[in-house]
Design a protein around this motif. Structure first.
Motif, mmCIF file in Angstrom:
data_model
loop_
_atom_site.group_PDB
_atom_site.id
_atom_site.type_symbol
_atom_site.label_atom_id
_atom_site.label_comp_id
_atom_site.label_asym_id
_atom_site.label_seq_id
_atom_site.Cartn_x
_atom_site.Cartn_y
_atom_site.Cartn_z
ATOM 1 N N TRP A 9 66.413 17.754 7.144
ATOM 2 C CA TRP A 9 65.311 18.686 6.942
ATOM 3 C C TRP A 9 64.793 18.633 5.512
ATOM 4 O O TRP A 9 63.583 18.808 5.288
ATOM 5 C CB TRP A 9 65.719 20.109 7.314
ATOM 6 N N ILE A 10 65.657 18.393 4.536
ATOM 7 C CA ILE A 10 65.172 18.249 3.152
ATOM 8 C C ILE A 10 64.244 17.045 3.072
ATOM 9 O O ILE A 10 63.188 17.108 2.427
ATOM 10 C CB ILE A 10 66.357 18.139 2.174
ATOM 11 N N ALA A 11 64.602 15.953 3.741
ATOM 12 C CA ALA A 11 63.721 14.781 3.767
ATOM 13 C C ALA A 11 62.387 15.119 4.437
ATOM 14 O O ALA A 11 61.324 14.669 3.991
ATOM 15 C CB ALA A 11 64.403 13.632 4.495
ATOM 16 N N ARG A 12 62.404 15.923 5.483
ATOM 17 C CA ARG A 12 61.156 16.327 6.151
ATOM 18 C C ARG A 12 60.299 17.201 5.249
ATOM 19 O O ARG A 12 59.075 17.049 5.198
ATOM 20 C CB ARG A 12 61.461 17.075 7.446
ATOM 21 N N HIS A 13 60.948 18.120 4.523
ATOM 22 C CA HIS A 13 60.185 18.980 3.609
ATOM 23 C C HIS A 13 59.534 18.138 2.515
ATOM 24 O O HIS A 13 58.354 18.324 2.190
ATOM 25 C CB HIS A 13 61.088 20.035 2.968
ATOM 26 N N VAL A 14 60.300 17.208 1.944
ATOM 27 C CA VAL A 14 59.759 16.351 0.884
ATOM 28 C C VAL A 14 58.624 15.490 1.433
ATOM 29 O O VAL A 14 57.574 15.347 0.786
ATOM 30 C CB VAL A 14 60.885 15.492 0.268
ATOM 31 N N ALA A 15 58.811 14.915 2.605
ATOM 32 C CA ALA A 15 57.759 14.091 3.205
ATOM 33 C C ALA A 15 56.501 14.915 3.452
ATOM 34 O O ALA A 15 55.385 14.441 3.215
ATOM 35 C CB ALA A 15 58.251 13.465 4.503
ATOM 36 N N MET A 16 56.667 16.151 3.910
ATOM 37 C CA MET A 16 55.503 17.003 4.151
ATOM 38 C C MET A 16 54.756 17.258 2.849
ATOM 39 O O MET A 16 53.532 17.147 2.796
ATOM 40 C CB MET A 16 55.944 18.318 4.795
#
Length: 139
Positions: A9-16
């Motif tokens: 989820w941290i990777a998803r937040h950063v990607a967003m």
């Protein structure tokens, strides 16, 4: 909320964040190009913020979906499950019926086709001799 702070989820937040900032930056660049006289850039100036909005929409939908899916925590582990019929979730879904012709493929009164009869005899022989090769057919 701990489910939203896993490495995935941290990777998803950063990607967003990277995608939204990038898309809005590209939109601002197209606004500047449109101001310089490039008329095609007006369309792109609208398109990039729409992409950023779509990224935010998908991210928000995934966050809500994750927060709604709560893992089942048993309230009292000493309580055995109730004995009863199997849960309905194991039952497969309703399938479409297969339509099969119940009548004969050709009229019963019609004379039999010679080639069809020979082919059916060949198939019957192959079925009766499973180890045989088609070249072994005596007919």
């Amino acid at each position: 909320m701990k489910r939203l702070w896993t490495p995935a989820w941290i990777a998803r937040h950063v990607a967003m964040v990277v995608l939204v900032v990038g898309f809005l930056g590209l939109g601002w660049w197209q606004v500047n190009r449109a101001a310089e006289g490039n008329t095609l850039s007006f369309g792109y100036a609208i398109e990039w913020p729409v992409f950023a909005g779509f990224v935010i929409f998908v991210w928000w939908r995934e966050v809500r979906h994750t927060l709604r899916d709560r893992p089942e925590v048993p309230t009292s582990p000493a309580t055995p499950p109730a004995a009863g019929p199997e849960p309905a979730a194991d039952v497969p879904g309703v399938r479409r019926p297969v339509r099969v012709s119940r009548g004969p493929a050709h009229p019963v009164d019609a004379p039999e086709d010679g080639d069809l009869a020979a082919y059916n005899h060949y198939l019957t022989w192959l079925n009766a001799n499973p180890g045989a090769r088609p070249g072994d057919y005596p007919g």
